[in-house]
Scaffold this active site. Structure first.
Site, PDB file in Angstrom:
ATOM      1  N   SER A  61      -5.293   1.569 -14.744  1.00  0.00           N
ATOM      2  CA  SER A  61      -4.540   1.894 -13.533  1.00  0.00           C
ATOM      3  C   SER A  61      -3.053   2.128 -13.792  1.00  0.00           C
ATOM      4  O   SER A  61      -2.337   2.591 -12.913  1.00  0.00           O
ATOM      5  CB  SER A  61      -4.712   0.808 -12.470  1.00  0.00           C
ATOM      6  OG  SER A  61      -4.024  -0.358 -12.827  1.00  0.00           O
ATOM      7  N   LYS A  98       1.177  -3.930 -11.846  1.00  0.00           N
ATOM      8  CA  LYS A  98       1.450  -2.816 -10.928  1.00  0.00           C
ATOM      9  C   LYS A  98       2.947  -2.557 -10.892  1.00  0.00           C
ATOM     10  O   LYS A  98       3.751  -3.387 -11.305  1.00  0.00           O
ATOM     11  CB  LYS A  98       0.985  -3.133  -9.497  1.00  0.00           C
ATOM     12  CG  LYS A  98      -0.496  -3.426  -9.353  1.00  0.00           C
ATOM     13  CD  LYS A  98      -1.330  -2.200  -9.552  1.00  0.00           C
ATOM     14  CE  LYS A  98      -2.811  -2.540  -9.429  1.00  0.00           C
ATOM     15  NZ  LYS A  98      -3.663  -1.623 -10.111  1.00  0.00           N
TER      16      LYS A  98
END
Length: 145
Positions: A61, A98
């Site tokens: 991701s 993230k």
């Protein structure tokens, strides 16, 4: 995306030779007279112990910022996480890597891969920032076909 906490970095790092030349797109044979001094990786990376830890990344991701499955990340707990920084966070006890974003008062944990939706932090969510990612480390020893 998963995170495996590997622990703090050993304060007694092994000194490595530091060469004073820049390597263009190849690796010339380093001559002994190019060795500037010995340097440890913790000195080279400016690590401040004991606030620094290593974690292994699982998943893709964050590939848009060059962090890939299996990479190690160097994380500093003493750095204040600000929007735009890559962080290791726990959202409702789920560890994540993230990019921390903020729109108005809304915090968002954004992936750097369009295949993954952003995670909006709701009022009922518990968000804990474990630290800011300073570096990623990747092994290039695998053979290419």
């Amino acid at each position: 995306m998963s995170i495996n906490y590997l622990g703090r970095i050993n304060a007694l790092g092994r000194p490595l030779p530091f060469y004073s030349f820049t390597v263009p797109a190849g690796f010339p044979s380093p001559a002994q007279d190019h060795i500037e001094r010995d340097i440890s990786l913790d000195e080279l990376l400016g690590l401040r112990l004991p606030q620094v830890f290593l974690a292994r990344v699982g998943g893709d991701s964050m590939k848009g910022v060059g962090i890939f499955d299996g990479d190690l990340v160097v994380v500093d707990r003493s750095v204040e996480a600000k929007p735009g920084m890559i962080v290791i966070a726990a959202l409702n006890n789920e560890p994540l890597i993230k990019t921390l974003c903020k729109e108005g008062e809304q915090f968002i944990l954004r992936s750097e891969n369009a295949a993954f939706a952003p995670r909006y932090v709701l009022e009922s969510d518990e968000l804990l920032i474990w630290g800011a990612v300073l570096y990623s480390i990747r092994s290039h020893s695998h053979a290419r076909a």
